[in-house]
Design a protein around this motif. Sequence first.
Motif, mmCIF file in Angstrom:
data_model
loop_
_atom_site.group_PDB
_atom_site.id
_atom_site.type_symbol
_atom_site.label_atom_id
_atom_site.label_comp_id
_atom_site.label_asym_id
_atom_site.label_seq_id
_atom_site.Cartn_x
_atom_site.Cartn_y
_atom_site.Cartn_z
ATOM 1 N N ARG A 1 0.828 -1.207 0.000
ATOM 2 C CA ARG A 1 0.000 0.000 0.000
ATOM 3 C C ARG A 1 0.863 1.259 0.000
ATOM 4 N NH1 ARG A 1 -5.379 -0.819 1.155
ATOM 5 N NH2 ARG A 1 -5.956 -2.937 1.810
ATOM 6 N N ALA A 2 1.873 1.306 0.837
ATOM 7 C CA ALA A 2 2.759 2.477 0.899
ATOM 8 C C ALA A 2 3.500 2.657 -0.414
ATOM 9 C CB ALA A 2 3.740 2.340 2.066
ATOM 10 N N ALA A 3 3.958 1.524 -0.995
ATOM 11 C CA ALA A 3 4.668 1.613 -2.274
ATOM 12 C C ALA A 3 3.754 2.179 -3.354
ATOM 13 C CB ALA A 3 5.194 0.233 -2.664
ATOM 14 N N ALA A 4 2.505 1.694 -3.372
ATOM 15 C CA ALA A 4 1.563 2.196 -4.382
ATOM 16 C C ALA A 4 1.290 3.691 -4.193
ATOM 17 C CB ALA A 4 0.263 1.381 -4.291
ATOM 18 N N ALA A 5 1.226 4.148 -2.935
ATOM 19 C CA ALA A 5 0.984 5.589 -2.685
ATOM 20 C C ALA A 5 2.129 6.443 -3.200
ATOM 21 C CB ALA A 5 0.774 5.799 -1.183
ATOM 22 N N CYS A 6 3.371 5.979 -2.927
ATOM 23 C CA CYS A 6 4.532 6.754 -3.397
ATOM 24 C C CYS A 6 4.591 6.771 -4.922
ATOM 25 C CB CYS A 6 5.811 6.172 -2.807
ATOM 26 S SG CYS A 6 5.953 6.368 -1.011
ATOM 27 N N ALA A 7 4.337 5.610 -5.535
ATOM 28 C CA ALA A 7 4.387 5.539 -6.998
ATOM 29 C C ALA A 7 3.297 6.409 -7.602
ATOM 30 C CB ALA A 7 4.244 4.080 -7.449
ATOM 31 N N LEU A 8 2.139 6.421 -6.982
ATOM 32 C CA LEU A 8 1.034 7.235 -7.493
ATOM 33 C C LEU A 8 1.346 8.724 -7.362
ATOM 34 C CD1 LEU A 8 -1.798 7.152 -8.680
ATOM 35 C CD2 LEU A 8 -2.708 7.138 -6.330
ATOM 36 N N PHE A 9 2.017 9.108 -6.274
ATOM 37 C CA PHE A 9 2.421 10.508 -6.104
ATOM 38 C C PHE A 9 3.345 10.935 -7.231
ATOM 39 C CE2 PHE A 9 5.619 13.513 -4.578
ATOM 40 C CZ PHE A 9 4.813 14.601 -4.226
ATOM 41 N N ALA A 10 4.354 10.102 -7.549
ATOM 42 C CA ALA A 10 5.298 10.448 -8.619
ATOM 43 C C ALA A 10 4.568 10.542 -9.951
ATOM 44 C CB ALA A 10 6.414 9.400 -8.668
ATOM 45 N N ALA A 11 3.631 9.584 -10.201
ATOM 46 C CA ALA A 11 2.914 9.606 -11.479
ATOM 47 C C ALA A 11 2.043 10.855 -11.587
ATOM 48 C CB ALA A 11 2.071 8.340 -11.603
ATOM 49 N N LEU A 12 1.377 11.265 -10.493
ATOM 50 C CA LEU A 12 0.529 12.447 -10.524
ATOM 51 C C LEU A 12 1.350 13.723 -10.733
ATOM 52 C CD1 LEU A 12 -2.024 11.574 -7.670
ATOM 53 C CD2 LEU A 12 -2.405 11.569 -10.155
ATOM 54 N N SER A 13 2.562 13.766 -10.103
ATOM 55 C CA SER A 13 3.419 14.949 -10.319
ATOM 56 C C SER A 13 3.828 15.039 -11.780
ATOM 57 C CB SER A 13 4.639 14.895 -9.410
ATOM 58 O OG SER A 13 5.463 13.791 -9.753
ATOM 59 N N GLY A 14 4.134 13.904 -12.391
ATOM 60 C CA GLY A 14 4.483 13.903 -13.816
ATOM 61 C C GLY A 14 3.296 14.299 -14.671
ATOM 62 N N LEU A 15 2.086 13.824 -14.279
ATOM 63 C CA LEU A 15 0.884 14.159 -15.034
ATOM 64 C C LEU A 15 0.595 15.665 -14.961
ATOM 65 C CD1 LEU A 15 -1.639 13.314 -16.606
ATOM 66 C CD2 LEU A 15 -2.769 12.878 -14.395
ATOM 67 N N ALA A 16 0.796 16.242 -13.765
ATOM 68 C CA ALA A 16 0.517 17.692 -13.606
ATOM 69 C C ALA A 16 1.452 18.528 -14.458
ATOM 70 C CB ALA A 16 0.643 18.065 -12.129
ATOM 71 N N VAL A 17 2.741 18.192 -14.402
ATOM 72 C CA VAL A 17 3.720 18.974 -15.188
ATOM 73 C C VAL A 17 3.490 18.760 -16.673
ATOM 74 C CG1 VAL A 17 6.166 19.273 -15.690
ATOM 75 C CG2 VAL A 17 5.393 18.955 -13.327
ATOM 76 N N GLY A 18 3.244 17.510 -17.073
ATOM 77 C CA GLY A 18 3.031 17.227 -18.497
ATOM 78 C C GLY A 18 1.823 17.958 -19.034
ATOM 79 N N SER A 19 0.776 18.039 -18.221
ATOM 80 C CA SER A 19 -0.425 18.730 -18.682
ATOM 81 C C SER A 19 -0.167 20.215 -18.897
ATOM 82 C CB SER A 19 -1.559 18.519 -17.668
ATOM 83 O OG SER A 19 -1.225 19.115 -16.416
ATOM 84 N N GLN A 20 0.767 20.804 -18.105
ATOM 85 C CA GLN A 20 1.095 22.230 -18.307
ATOM 86 C C GLN A 20 1.773 22.424 -19.660
ATOM 87 O OE1 GLN A 20 1.889 24.446 -14.190
ATOM 88 N NE2 GLN A 20 3.188 22.617 -14.405
ATOM 89 N N PHE A 21 2.656 21.444 -20.036
ATOM 90 C CA PHE A 21 3.308 21.568 -21.344
ATOM 91 C C PHE A 21 2.290 21.439 -22.462
ATOM 92 C CE2 PHE A 21 7.290 20.524 -19.084
ATOM 93 C CZ PHE A 21 8.146 21.448 -19.659
#
Length: 898
Positions: free
Chosen positions: A52-72
């Motif tokens: 569960r903790a691993a999935a939360a950390c991985a999801l955080f990284a994916a969401l940060s990438g999604l947010a930045v990518g959407s700005q581009f």
Amino acid sequence: MSVGAANLCGWALDIPVFKSVLPGLVEMKVNTAIGFFALGAALRLSVAGAGRAAAACALFAALSGLAVGSQFVTGWNLGIDELITRDKFAVPSLGPPPGRMAFTTAINFLVLGPALIALHRNRGVATAQLVTFVTGLVSVLSLLSYLAGEKSVSAYNPYTSMALPTAFAFVVLATGLLSYRPDSGPVSVLLGDGLGGYLARRLVPVVVGATIGIAWLVLAGTWAGYYQPAFGIVLFAALEVVVLGTVVWTTVRVLDRTDLVRRRAERDLQASNELLRSVTEGITDAVFVKDRAGRYLLCNPATARFLGRSADEVLGRDDTALFTPDGAEQVMARDRRVMGTGTPETEEETLTAAGVTRTYLATKVPYRDKDGNVIGLIGISRDVTEVLRVAAERDALLARLQLHVARMPLSYVLFDADFRVTDWNPAAERALGYTRAEALGKTPFDLIPPGARERTDALLARIRAGDMAAHAVHENRTRDGRTVTFEWFNTPLTDAGGRFTGLLCLGQDVTHRAVLEEQFRQAQKMEAVGQLAAGVAHDFNNLLTVISGYSLLILSSLPVLDPNRGPVREIYQAGERAALLTRQLLTFSRKEVVEPAVLDLNAVVDGACKMLKRLIGEDVRLETALAPGLDRVRADAGHLEQVLVNLAVNARDAMPTGGQLTVSTANVDIDAARVRVQAGIAPGRYVLLVVSDTGTGMTEEVKTRIFEPFFTTKGVGKGTGLGLATVFGIVRRSDGCVTVHSEVGRGTTFKIYLPSVGRAAPAESGPAAHQPLPTGSGTVLVVEDDDQVRGLTRLTLESLGYDVIEAPDGKEALRACRVHPGPIDVLVTDVVMPGLSGRQVAEQLEQIRPEVKVLYVSGYTDDAVVRHGVFQADVAFLQKPFTAASLGAKLREVLSER
């Protein structure tokens, strides 16, 4: 995670090397460092099992990438790039806001987060590994662009370039994710044991390294001005062809060698399989392999024969389809135990297959794969049904043999090759006194007297040499020190090579045999004396018959006052005394004719006492106590006299210094209560004869054996051991019972119980001169081979009023019977005659004149009469010598039976 942490430290402490590695290069942004920290933590947590903790950390990284990518993509500025820090080199007019990560970095975070979650859940592993490989390849291109000085490969403009530490961190992170599931997806091929993995692990680094090196050399030459970019491209292509050609050649060589090895391995495997097939098919034991579910993977022909099926019918099935339910459950339970414990087992299994029940000795071991995991079991079973049957028969035979040895009356002793006792049966324990435990280990020299060693040495030497006839009679010493004589039957034991391995001895105690042999010789002497007495008695009885008969006839014819009556009476009385002497002689030799009659026991005792006084001697006082009104008994008077004589002789021998012998009589009644105390006698009225002495008495051991034939406590030549046995036989023959009571030093008392026949007066047995003779009438045929006896018989019968026909033998008697015109009432015949015996004459005469009565007379003894077919119980018999009165009385008795 370490790269992200170092970059964050660089921003916090303003350390340039932690942000961009080299001066002038693009720095890793703070939000990029946070993303790496999150993905690194997710990977660690996933390996540690914290899903569960691993999935939360991985999801955080994916969401940060999604947010930045959407700005581009949208051109929006969400303001998340300046939340933590600002880039001091930011020029707003040249691009996106400062602090924003590169577009490729954002995309990498966006895809690596879900890839890590998929790898952790072991779902979509191939897609996750492919995405991870692409991100790694993009990162490698970024590194190469830095190596070539060309940053446009990974960026739209200088502010969106992937930083050098970012590219490096993505390569490391991609490598970690690809190693997370090495046994699944494309990575399993690269890392597997197959030929593809082998080539990939060796050729990919060469190709990649060579390509990078060539590209750098071509770029370096172009930058240095050695050639134009076009030539550089041609040079790069040529060198790449050389590299790829080398790789292809190497691949071909490897494949060729691999194929050669494969063919050799296949040949070896085929040979091994052929060897295994030959062994399994040729072996008579069942060989089989099962999987964990119990299904047969392999079985040899012997297995199929045991199961009553073909191999094809066995393979793929489990035991429930082959054995009875109970047998299948037994086998499968044991299989599960072997596979569960991983321990080999060997047990007997009794199973029924195809209607046949047999017993197998089965050895089962775990079947493991190359990693040691149990994937089934291997078994070998041997049919031991016949072996067990033979073993059971052998055990039963050994048990019977041991029982025979234990119960046999002979002493059984087994010695080893060193002549030490290894077995010893109960008979040997009883005979020699040593228990089996005490006897084990003893030698023959421990069981013999000291003086017998030399003889024993010689005997053992013969036995060791294999003398199968090494029979011996010698002395042995018992545990209590007694010396006994044993007869040993010795059998040497040898092995298959003929070497001596031991000795088997069967022995019997023959200590008493010498005594018995002497008693037998004494009995033979008595038999010879008896036969001599019987022969003498026959002739003597004939003479006495003539003497007594004629003297009685003369005496009967003389007047009462005739002076010749006295001498004639003396002649008659001398004949009577001679007849009594003959009877006593036959009594001692046990050859007398049995003549049971109703007797007055007091009279028999009184008559015998005169003879007993002479037998016992003057130092033994004889006392009698005869009860008045004594009941009568049915017995043979001579036998009763013999009983008294035998008991008196024994009493005399028990009183060597004198004493008292008492004979008494009485009437007794035996009730049921007394029967329980005194065995061997029935309730009723008896006449008791008691003979007691004041002698030495007997021990209990002697008393239990006194009536055994040939048992005696007297010395050799002083007793035959038949006296009391004769007493016992006479009493039992008269339906009586004899008991004995004795105490050592106080004397012995014998009590003889004879059945009472009431108070009837006994028949008179002796003739008297004044009594009238028993006359009669009728015709008597007299057959007698002795002329004098025949003449006397004729005169006696004529004087008694009978008509007489004489015949000297059987043939003449039959002729006279045929020619005589009148009736014949009685046949009086001698028993033993030349030619036809008296019995044969009577049988043939019965066919001519069945109404004729028969009276047998003989001077022979009982056994001679029996041999000639005359039995005391069913015929009329008169013993010689007889008188006119006894002959007349017997004739009246015979004629009265009509």
